[in-house]
Design a protein around this motif. Sequence first.
Motif, PDB file in Angstrom:
ATOM      1  N   GLY A 108      -4.294  -1.643   2.351  1.00 19.33           N
ATOM      2  CA  GLY A 108      -3.192  -1.289   3.233  1.00 19.33           C
ATOM      3  C   GLY A 108      -3.671  -0.800   4.583  1.00 19.33           C
ATOM      4  N   VAL A 109      -2.712  -0.584   5.481  1.00 19.12           N
ATOM      5  CA  VAL A 109      -3.016  -0.078   6.823  1.00 19.12           C
ATOM      6  C   VAL A 109      -2.096   1.104   7.107  1.00 19.12           C
ATOM      7  N   LEU A 110      -2.624   2.007   7.924  1.00 23.36           N
ATOM      8  CA  LEU A 110      -1.875   3.194   8.338  1.00 23.36           C
ATOM      9  C   LEU A 110      -1.284   2.950   9.715  1.00 23.36           C
ATOM     10  N   VAL A 111       0.010   3.162   9.870  1.00 21.05           N
ATOM     11  CA  VAL A 111       0.689   3.012  11.160  1.00 21.05           C
ATOM     12  C   VAL A 111       0.932   4.409  11.734  1.00 21.05           C
ATOM     13  N   SER A 112       0.447   4.654  12.965  1.00 19.96           N
ATOM     14  CA  SER A 112       0.578   5.972  13.594  1.00 19.96           C
ATOM     15  C   SER A 112       1.332   5.864  14.902  1.00 19.96           C
ATOM     16  N   ASP A 113       1.829   7.016  15.384  1.00 18.97           N
ATOM     17  CA  ASP A 113       2.519   7.008  16.683  1.00 18.97           C
ATOM     18  C   ASP A 113       1.496   7.165  17.810  1.00 18.97           C
ATOM     19  N   GLU A 114       1.987   7.306  19.027  1.00 19.93           N
ATOM     20  CA  GLU A 114       1.097   7.372  20.169  1.00 19.93           C
ATOM     21  C   GLU A 114       0.204   8.604  20.152  1.00 19.93           C
ATOM     22  N   GLN A 115       0.654   9.646  19.475  1.00 23.33           N
ATOM     23  CA  GLN A 115      -0.142  10.865  19.380  1.00 23.33           C
ATOM     24  C   GLN A 115      -1.088  10.846  18.175  1.00 23.33           C
ATOM     25  N   GLY A 116      -1.105   9.731  17.451  1.00 20.23           N
ATOM     26  CA  GLY A 116      -1.987   9.606  16.309  1.00 20.23           C
ATOM     27  C   GLY A 116      -1.449  10.182  15.030  1.00 20.23           C
ATOM     28  N   ARG A 117      -0.150  10.573  15.036  1.00 21.98           N
ATOM     29  CA  ARG A 117       0.426  11.110  13.816  1.00 21.98           C
ATOM     30  C   ARG A 117       0.840   9.961  12.902  1.00 21.98           C
ATOM     31  N   PRO A 118       0.468  10.028  11.591  1.00 16.07           N
ATOM     32  CA  PRO A 118       0.794   8.932  10.665  1.00 16.07           C
ATOM     33  C   PRO A 118       2.296   8.796  10.458  1.00 16.07           C
ATOM     34  N   LEU A 119       2.782   7.578  10.545  1.00 17.52           N
ATOM     35  CA  LEU A 119       4.195   7.297  10.352  1.00 17.52           C
ATOM     36  C   LEU A 119       4.471   6.626   9.005  1.00 17.52           C
ATOM     37  N   ARG A 120       3.641   5.662   8.643  1.00 15.17           N
ATOM     38  CA  ARG A 120       3.863   4.926   7.411  1.00 15.17           C
ATOM     39  C   ARG A 120       2.572   4.237   6.977  1.00 15.17           C
ATOM     40  N   ALA A 121       2.497   3.921   5.700  1.00 18.34           N
ATOM     41  CA  ALA A 121       1.396   3.133   5.138  1.00 18.34           C
ATOM     42  C   ALA A 121       2.003   1.909   4.485  1.00 18.34           C
ATOM     43  N   VAL A 122       1.542   0.747   4.925  1.00 14.62           N
ATOM     44  CA  VAL A 122       2.048  -0.517   4.404  1.00 14.62           C
ATOM     45  C   VAL A 122       0.907  -1.192   3.646  1.00 14.62           C
ATOM     46  N   GLY A 123       1.174  -1.588   2.411  1.00 15.34           N
ATOM     47  CA  GLY A 123       0.079  -2.128   1.618  1.00 15.34           C
ATOM     48  C   GLY A 123       0.483  -3.230   0.659  1.00 15.34           C
ATOM     49  N   LEU A 124      -0.532  -3.793   0.025  1.00 14.37           N
ATOM     50  CA  LEU A 124      -0.368  -4.862  -0.957  1.00 14.37           C
ATOM     51  C   LEU A 124      -1.096  -4.472  -2.238  1.00 14.37           C
ATOM     52  N   VAL A 125      -0.568  -4.923  -3.334  1.00 13.88           N
ATOM     53  CA  VAL A 125      -1.173  -4.702  -4.653  1.00 13.88           C
ATOM     54  C   VAL A 125      -1.382  -6.057  -5.313  1.00 13.88           C
ATOM     55  N   GLN A 126      -2.541  -6.239  -5.931  1.00 10.38           N
ATOM     56  CA  GLN A 126      -2.851  -7.497  -6.618  1.00 10.38           C
ATOM     57  C   GLN A 126      -3.378  -7.194  -8.013  1.00 10.38           C
ATOM     58  N   ASP A 127      -2.892  -7.963  -8.978  1.00 12.22           N
ATOM     59  CA  ASP A 127      -3.400  -7.855 -10.349  1.00 12.22           C
ATOM     60  C   ASP A 127      -4.723  -8.623 -10.415  1.00 12.22           C
ATOM     61  N   ILE A 128      -5.817  -7.904 -10.643  1.00 11.86           N
ATOM     62  CA  ILE A 128      -7.138  -8.547 -10.703  1.00 11.86           C
ATOM     63  C   ILE A 128      -7.707  -8.503 -12.129  1.00 11.86           C
ATOM     64  N   GLY A 129      -6.824  -8.417 -13.099  1.00 16.24           N
ATOM     65  CA  GLY A 129      -7.261  -8.328 -14.488  1.00 16.24           C
ATOM     66  C   GLY A 129      -8.094  -9.514 -14.932  1.00 16.24           C
ATOM     67  N   GLU A 130      -7.678 -10.720 -14.574  1.00 20.33           N
ATOM     68  CA  GLU A 130      -8.425 -11.910 -14.984  1.00 20.33           C
ATOM     69  C   GLU A 130      -9.820 -11.915 -14.369  1.00 20.33           C
ATOM     70  N   ARG A 131      -9.917 -11.527 -13.095  1.00 18.30           N
ATOM     71  CA  ARG A 131     -11.221 -11.510 -12.433  1.00 18.30           C
ATOM     72  C   ARG A 131     -12.142 -10.468 -13.060  1.00 18.30           C
ATOM     73  N   ARG A 132     -11.597  -9.267 -13.333  1.00 19.27           N
ATOM     74  CA  ARG A 132     -12.418  -8.224 -13.944  1.00 19.27           C
ATOM     75  C   ARG A 132     -12.837  -8.613 -15.361  1.00 19.27           C
ATOM     76  N   ALA A 133     -11.935  -9.267 -16.094  1.00 23.78           N
ATOM     77  CA  ALA A 133     -12.288  -9.710 -17.449  1.00 23.78           C
ATOM     78  C   ALA A 133     -13.405 -10.741 -17.401  1.00 23.78           C
ATOM     79  N   GLU A 134     -13.329 -11.642 -16.409  1.00 22.89           N
ATOM     80  CA  GLU A 134     -14.383 -12.636 -16.252  1.00 22.89           C
ATOM     81  C   GLU A 134     -15.704 -11.973 -15.888  1.00 22.89           C
ATOM     82  N   GLU A 135     -15.659 -10.957 -15.039  1.00 21.90           N
ATOM     83  CA  GLU A 135     -16.873 -10.228 -14.683  1.00 21.90           C
ATOM     84  C   GLU A 135     -17.452  -9.516 -15.900  1.00 21.90           C
TER      85      GLU A 135
END
Length: 470
Positions: A108-135
């Motif tokens: 994810g990424v952090l979105v801040s205002d002009e003064q650097g104060r955090p406003l929101r965090a926008v992110g993605l989630v992925q199921d990596i179970g198959e990849r970890r099982a293969e590893e």
Amino acid sequence: MAKPGADIHSDHERLELALQSARLGEYDWDMARDVVSVSPRMSAITGLPVGEWPAERGEFLYRGVHPEEREATRRSIEEAMRAEGRFEVEYRRIREDDGRIIWTRTSGVLVSDEQGRPLRAVGLVQDIGERRAEEDRRRALMAELDHRVKNVLAAVQALAVQTAKRTTSLDSFLATFAGRLKSMASANELLTAARWRGAAVGHLAAAELGGIAPGQTRWDGPELFLTPRAANALSLALHELATNAVKYGALSTESGRVEVRWARTPEGGFELIWTETGGPPVVVPTHKGFGSTLLDQVTGRELMGDAAVEYRRAGVTARLRAGPAAVVSRPETVPETPAPQTYEPAPAAHGPADLQGARVLIVEDAVLLALELETGLSEAGASVVGPAYELQEALNLLGQPIDAAVLDANLNGLSVTPVAEALAARGVPFVFATGYGDTGAPMGFDAPVIRKPYDVTQVAAAVSGLLAAG
């Protein structure tokens, strides 16, 4: 899912399809309002409820992280956001709806205002179970491979020491040790073809007896598959019995016969009987070699049963009994009956083949084997070209005068076929020396195949035969 032929006009529609294709779920944490929005795709992955929920200063997102990884995950995300304004971390999550443990990757990424104060965090989630099982499977496979390689090396070392203690000359040691190595290689090839799930008794018998005194050996019994440990033990035992039969027993004369029969025992194991007839009168040996020691002390224990050899005047009889733990069910992959392993006597007393003046190209990616080949062929009188350890290196040497060649079938993952084709086009004979099975050598060439492990005298003799035939 987009309908066939549908037009995609907006950036939003394109983004929706991309997320769906990548199996990603998105979320949006509004820090000013302290609420988090969970998309249906993220809900399907994590088990979190769809919609807008109190974020509890991020606790809503962290509460599903596995307890063993929660603090480390929180610390990693917070440190990354402070330092870079973005984060990416993998962790186990406990789904809230069904309690299943899954592996997820969150970025994810952090979105801040002009003064650097955090406003929101926008992110993605992925199921990596198959990849970890293969590893995990790959790590387990590598650990198992490491274990097996070490076991094989230890067995080879023990075999070399025990053989050396009971032989009186270097030639005798090399011939005996090479035969035992080939027996181990034959068993391992069968196990590899069955993905190390088991080897058939009939296949082991065919590999050891099929090339010895054609028409004088016979083997029969039900289909039985052995564990890797039991298969190696039985293969070595059959090899020792066959070697003794050729040197001193029934197979040392044209009238002799060897019959091998096996059957299941009521306990779930099996019993194998080796019977020799028609050979010279048997004399009970006064000296016990490693082969006898192997049969008496090793074979029975490795089969989790027992072994006994009787030196009857009419012929040697051996009985090998295996416990139920030595037998496995039929593997999903079963190789075809292997080509018979031809009996190879000790090198002739007059020495190696005569390759005087022959220019022989060596192509072999294993440095030690290449050096051994170079020494052996040079001692036979050859002028060695190379050795070449890589495919391009071998191709570069083809401009030199060459009378014959010894080619490893595979050079660090690349087929030696281009070299073989170039040699064949020039009419230069060659022999393949390979660790692969019958299908390992490049197809379409009328060339001898010597399978590793080999004795250099075999290779020299094969090259000498090619030159004589030409």
